[in-house]
Write an enzyme that holds these catalytic residues in place. Structure first.
Site, mmCIF file in Angstrom:
data_model
loop_
_atom_site.group_PDB
_atom_site.id
_atom_site.type_symbol
_atom_site.label_atom_id
_atom_site.label_comp_id
_atom_site.label_asym_id
_atom_site.label_seq_id
_atom_site.Cartn_x
_atom_site.Cartn_y
_atom_site.Cartn_z
ATOM 1 N N ASP A 99 0.539 -1.386 0.004
ATOM 2 C CA ASP A 99 -0.123 0.188 0.022
ATOM 3 C C ASP A 99 0.641 1.206 -0.492
ATOM 4 O O ASP A 99 2.196 1.472 0.182
ATOM 5 C CB ASP A 99 -0.699 -0.126 1.582
ATOM 6 C CG ASP A 99 -0.524 -0.356 2.164
ATOM 7 O OD1 ASP A 99 1.048 -0.553 2.236
ATOM 8 O OD2 ASP A 99 -0.564 -1.202 3.475
ATOM 9 N N ASN A 118 -7.318 -3.198 14.518
ATOM 10 C CA ASN A 118 -9.137 -3.368 13.931
ATOM 11 C C ASN A 118 -9.402 -4.196 12.612
ATOM 12 O O ASN A 118 -10.226 -4.949 12.386
ATOM 13 C CB ASN A 118 -9.541 -2.187 12.595
ATOM 14 C CG ASN A 118 -8.524 -2.349 11.478
ATOM 15 O OD1 ASN A 118 -7.874 -2.699 11.330
ATOM 16 N ND2 ASN A 118 -8.573 -0.699 10.700
ATOM 17 N N HIS A 146 -7.106 -5.465 10.019
ATOM 18 C CA HIS A 146 -6.589 -4.963 8.342
ATOM 19 C C HIS A 146 -5.146 -5.640 8.129
ATOM 20 O O HIS A 146 -4.606 -5.894 8.987
ATOM 21 C CB HIS A 146 -6.900 -3.330 8.692
ATOM 22 C CG HIS A 146 -6.153 -2.956 8.401
ATOM 23 N ND1 HIS A 146 -5.561 -1.407 8.835
ATOM 24 C CD2 HIS A 146 -4.582 -2.905 8.968
ATOM 25 C CE1 HIS A 146 -4.594 -1.020 8.972
ATOM 26 N NE2 HIS A 146 -3.827 -1.828 9.431
ATOM 27 N N GLU A 173 -9.543 -2.707 5.641
ATOM 28 C CA GLU A 173 -10.321 -2.026 6.622
ATOM 29 C C GLU A 173 -11.183 -2.841 7.262
ATOM 30 O O GLU A 173 -12.004 -3.101 5.776
ATOM 31 C CB GLU A 173 -10.640 -0.459 6.371
ATOM 32 C CG GLU A 173 -9.361 0.653 6.198
ATOM 33 C CD GLU A 173 -8.565 0.497 7.959
ATOM 34 O OE1 GLU A 173 -9.357 -0.553 8.703
ATOM 35 O OE2 GLU A 173 -7.881 1.511 8.332
#
Ligand code: F6R
Length: 253
Positions: A67, A136, A138, A143
């Site tokens: 990313d 979380n 990810h 996400e």
């Protein structure tokens, strides 16, 4: 999933670095999928040490990072391109043109995401994908509620992700809201996946990913469907696993 529980974060980093070194030794022309973040800093330190010891060469390999922030040029101090140059690429023998990241500064970010996905496909997909894990759940910047079959595209970062990553930005500067990230489908096409998570803060996400239902709520849980997924954890990150003793019994590290 293969769950390896190491004594501490340093031991986990050594184990992960050895895993990557074994990949490029077995297949010098490997296509590696790489990650950034705090967890990977330790992994890359150990990998550089293995390279210097003559135990890992990247001269024939190519890499694709997961990313990049939208809007940051590759030479921005907080870009992932800069992170990778400083923490890995400049200290190993990878050919600079063989080390790919999405171009965060592309005028048309959606077109850039499509170009990046096509480049991964053209390279024959990823042999070994390295992953960190978000608080979380990810993987990459996929996400919660990301499609489990998504490909490289733009994602809006969740507040917890932006807060966690704001430590890398100078005071008063916030991480961008958008990132280009490989999709979960892109990651799942990798022939082998290695996820590294360390520290007590990751314990909840690890427990959900390993022992919870496969769900877009905790995107890393999709790895339960991958045939060759290895998780390298330290004891703190593994501390909420119900079957902790079982994993240690199967793979005493
Ligand atoms: C980074 C990435 C993220 C991180 C994750 C964990 O390229 O894709 O998924 O791996 O946010 O980050 P750290 O290691 O900083 O906790």
């Amino acid at each position: 999933m293969k769950i390896l529980i190491l004594g501490d974060a340093a031991a986990a980093a050594v184990r992960a670095a050895e895993f990557i070194a074994a990949q490029v030794t077995a297949k010098p022309a490997s296509v590696l999928g790489l990650a950034t973040g705090g967890t990977m800093e330790a992994v890359y330190e150990k990998l550089i040490a293995l390279h210097r010891a003559g135990r890992a060469s990247f001269a024939g390999a190519q890499s694709f990072n997961l990313d990049e922030y939208v809007g940051l040029s590759g030479d921005h101090p907080c870009s992932y391109r800069r992170y990778m140059a400083e923490k890995l690429f400049d200290q190993i023998d990878i050919v600079p043109d063989a080390a790919h990241l999405p171009m965060g500064e592309a005028a048309d970010a959606e077109a850039e995401a499509a170009r990046y996905e096509a480049a991964i496909v053209a390279a024959g997909d990823i042999d070994l994908q390295l992953l960190g894990l978000g608080l979380n759940g990810h993987i990459g910047f996929n996400e919660p509620t990301s499609s489990l079959s998504s490909i490289t595209r733009l994602k809006t970062l969740e507040r917890s992700t932006r807060e966690a990553n704001s430590r890398y930005f100078p005071e008063g500067e916030e991480p961008p809201r958008l990132a280009i990230t490989m999709g979960i489908g892109t990651i799942m096409r990798a022939r082998e996946v290695l996820l590294v998570a360390t520290g007590a803060a990751k314990a909840r996400a690890v427990a959900q990913v390993v022992e919870g239902p496969v769900s877009a709520r905790w995107p890393g849980s999709v790895l339960q469907m991958h045939r060759h997924a290895t998780l390298v954890l330290d004891r703190a990150a593994a501390s909420e696993l119900e079957l902790f003793d079982y994993y240690l019994d199967v793979h005493p590290e």
